[in-house]
Design an enzyme around this catalytic site. Structure first.
Site, PDB file in Angstrom:
ATOM      1  N   HIS A 135       1.080  -1.197   0.025  1.00  0.00           N
ATOM      2  CA  HIS A 135      -0.094  -0.154  -0.044  1.00  0.00           C
ATOM      3  C   HIS A 135       0.947   1.263   0.024  1.00  0.00           C
ATOM      4  CE1 HIS A 135      -2.865   2.964   1.741  1.00  0.00           C
ATOM      5  NE2 HIS A 135      -3.828   2.009   1.583  1.00  0.00           N
ATOM      6  N   ASP A 212       3.285  -4.379   8.072  1.00  0.00           N
ATOM      7  CA  ASP A 212       2.073  -3.689   7.968  1.00  0.00           C
ATOM      8  C   ASP A 212       0.933  -4.314   8.138  1.00  0.00           C
ATOM      9  OD1 ASP A 212      -0.100  -2.381   7.167  1.00  0.00           O
ATOM     10  OD2 ASP A 212       0.700  -1.725   5.130  1.00  0.00           O
ATOM     11  N   GLN A 215      -4.262  -5.002   7.297  1.00  0.00           N
ATOM     12  CA  GLN A 215      -5.409  -5.783   7.005  1.00  0.00           C
ATOM     13  C   GLN A 215      -5.451  -7.265   7.678  1.00  0.00           C
ATOM     14  OE1 GLN A 215      -7.602  -5.154   4.744  1.00  0.00           O
ATOM     15  NE2 GLN A 215      -6.906  -3.302   3.667  1.00  0.00           N
ATOM     16  N   LYS A 238     -10.222  -0.443  10.733  1.00  0.00           N
ATOM     17  CA  LYS A 238     -10.382  -1.701  10.023  1.00  0.00           C
ATOM     18  C   LYS A 238     -10.736  -3.038  10.923  1.00  0.00           C
ATOM     19  CE  LYS A 238      -7.170  -0.062   6.471  1.00  0.00           C
ATOM     20  NZ  LYS A 238      -7.662   0.277   5.360  1.00  0.00           N
ATOM     21  N   CYS A 378      -4.651   2.580  -3.557  1.00  0.00           N
ATOM     22  CA  CYS A 378      -3.291   3.036  -3.073  1.00  0.00           C
ATOM     23  C   CYS A 378      -2.285   1.988  -3.233  1.00  0.00           C
ATOM     24  CB  CYS A 378      -3.743   3.346  -1.702  1.00  0.00           C
ATOM     25  SG  CYS A 378      -4.815   4.758  -1.325  1.00  0.00           S
TER      26      CYS A 378
HETATM   27  C1  PLP Z   1      -2.303  -2.865   3.604  1.00  0.00           C
HETATM   28  C2  PLP Z   1      -2.689  -1.447   4.329  1.00  0.00           C
HETATM   29  N1  PLP Z   1      -1.881  -1.023   4.772  1.00  0.00           N
HETATM   30  C3  PLP Z   1      -1.670   0.428   5.345  1.00  0.00           C
HETATM   31  C4  PLP Z   1      -3.008   1.105   4.971  1.00  0.00           C
HETATM   32  C5  PLP Z   1      -3.335   2.532   5.493  1.00  0.00           C
HETATM   33  O1  PLP Z   1      -4.182   2.244   6.546  1.00  0.00           O
HETATM   34  P1  PLP Z   1      -4.870   3.857   7.387  1.00  0.00           P
HETATM   35  O2  PLP Z   1      -5.470   4.378   6.248  1.00  0.00           O
HETATM   36  O3  PLP Z   1      -5.692   3.244   8.121  1.00  0.00           O
HETATM   37  O4  PLP Z   1      -3.723   4.350   7.791  1.00  0.00           O
HETATM   38  C6  PLP Z   1      -4.299   0.307   4.590  1.00  0.00           C
HETATM   39  C7  PLP Z   1      -5.598   0.996   4.055  1.00  0.00           C
HETATM   40  O5  PLP Z   1      -6.103   0.645   3.251  1.00  0.00           O
HETATM   41  C8  PLP Z   1      -3.705  -0.948   4.088  1.00  0.00           C
HETATM   42  O6  PLP Z   1      -4.839  -1.547   3.032  1.00  0.00           O
END
Ligand code: PLP
Length: 422
Positions: A135, A212, A215, A238, A378
């Site tokens: 992401h 990260d 998810q 999430k 993203c």
């Molecule tokens: C794999 C992953 N990493 C990071 C993020 C970023 O999360 P946040 O927007 O809650 O900071 C997302 C959000 O969709 C994500 O899917």
């Protein structure tokens, strides 16, 4: 602060859970005229009443400033905030609550490590490794810090199924590698990466690993001591919790080697005209007035998920994904991305239908009450690897059911009919 109990309860064997009954915990499904088929939980999950109630309770009865007052309301506000930290530490089996830093989001957590840790440790010629499926939140902070420090951002490639080839990737890391930053579950492909194995191979070269977990935490059992990762980032929203709060887990020595990202109230020991010193960890990383209601709602979400059982949630979502995969596969002209269903994948399915723009599919799906996402999610470097600019994406959570999948398939067939696709 008391240490967190060692044994994680997250991997308990699932007992039979009535997921259809749990749907009633989510008020959003009782509102509106048309049934809501919410298949966008990878963007943000819906909230159960207990989370909403915990936030109401906080603002109605328990609200006060955190770590700033000596009167009873302020003291109990501080206690609630620190209790939430213990709950989150317990949820991921951190060794100690002080290893949990509350942030605004997974994004902020990753930026904290990039700016506060990597920027201090990178030398020209060093490498940071990320995978092709990251992401932007786990890509751009590293791209910038590498540019600023004359270091190299390196990419762990994917195979044609969207999996990391573990054996090949082991050979990639070497003496200049300073960090591996990798997602546990891809928000596009649904791939579940073998984090334990990646960490074990990184350890042989003394390379720290940031996971990260945006998810994965709240969707499957995640135990940071078992993974042995150095940092782990996630967001409450999430995980059926509120927006505006997330956390960074860090091993104590890694956090001690991290500079705060934000400076201001609450994070100092002493401030003088010429120099200042920081408060203990984790307060050092939480400048400004803490998000009490967010932390309370986050803890309520973690308790809610833990009471259901993370293993049971994982299995339920996986069976929904398998059913959806099977039904979607039978639609003419559809292309499903990511690993085959038998492989390690979570509750996310991205797809395209030749010649139809994913936005058109999402628009027509919306008319059927089906909420799916369309776009690059993203993940533009991943889209470049897939050779597309965007995909449609359906993602599942514990409140979804077979009716949602039937509605999704009907919506896609309708989109094909309206747009003249054969
Ligand atoms: C794999 C992953 N990493 C990071 C993020 C970023 O999360 P946040 O927007 O809650 O900071 C997302 C959000 O969709 C994500 O899917």
């Amino acid at each position: 602060m008391e240490p967190v109990p060692r044994k994680s309860e997250l991997s308990r064997d699932p007992v039979a859970v009535d997921f259809e009954a749990l749907r009633a915990d989510f008020p959003i499904f009782a509102t509106g005229q048309q049934p809501l088929h919410y298949l966008d939980s990878a963007a943000s999950a819906q909230k159960p009443a207990c989370v909403i109630e915990s936030i109401n309770q906080c603002y109605n009865h328990d609200y006060g400033p955190v770590h700033r007052g000596l009167y009873p309301l302020a003291e109990s506000a501080s206690e609630h905030y620190e209790a939430a930290r213990r709950t989150i530490a317990h949820f991921i089996n951190a060794a100690h609550p002080d290893q949990i830093v509350f942030t605004r989001s997974a994004t902020e957590s990753i930026n904290l490590v990039a700016q506060g840790w990597a920027a201090r440790h990178l030398q020209p010629g060093d490498e940071i490794w990320v995978s092709q499926m990251e992401h932007h939140s786990n890509f751009l902070p590293w791209q910038r810090v590498c540019k600023n420090r004359d270091a190299r951002l390196r990419i762990i490639p994917l195979d044609s199924e969207g999996l990391i080839d573990l054996e090949k990737s082991k050979g990639l890391f070497g003496k200049n590698s300073r960090l591996i930053a990798i997602t546990q579950v891809s928000n596009v492909l649904g791939t579940i990466n073998p984090i334990r194995e990646i960490v074990a191979s990184a350890k042989q070269h003394n390379i720290p690993v940031l996971v990260d977990a945006a998810q994965s935490v709240g969707h499957m059992p995640v135990d940071v001591q078992d993974l042995d990762c150095d940092f782990l980032a996630a967001s409450a929203h999430k995980m059926c919790g509120p927006t505006g709060i997330g956390f960074l887990y860090g091993k104590s020595d890694r956090l001690a080697a991290t500079e705060p990202l934000l400076l201001g109230g609450g994070m100092v020991d002493e401030v003088n005209i010429d120099s200042s010193s920081w408060a203990e960890i984790p307060a050092r990383f939480e400048a400004g007035s803490p998000n009490l209601a967010g932390a309370v709602g986050f803890a309520a979400a973690a308790d809610y998920l833990r009471n259901i059982g993370l293993r049971a949630i994982e299995q339920q979502v996986k069976s929904l994904m398998l059913l959806a995969y099977e039904k979607l596969s039978s639609i003419g002209g559809i292309h499903l991305y990511g690993p085959a269903p038998g492989l390690n994948r979570g509750g996310i399915i991205s797809f395209n239908i030749g010649g139809i723009h994913p936005h058109d599919i999402a628009h027509i799906a919306a008319e059927h009450g089906v909420a799916i996402r369309a776009g690059h999610h993203c993940c533009q470097p991943l889209m470049q690897h897939l050779g597309v600019s965007s995909t449609a994406r359906a993602s599942f959570n514990l409140y979804n059911n077979e009716r949602d999948i039937t509605a999704l398939v009907a919506a896609i067939l309708d989109a094909k009919r309206i747009l003249g696709h054969r």
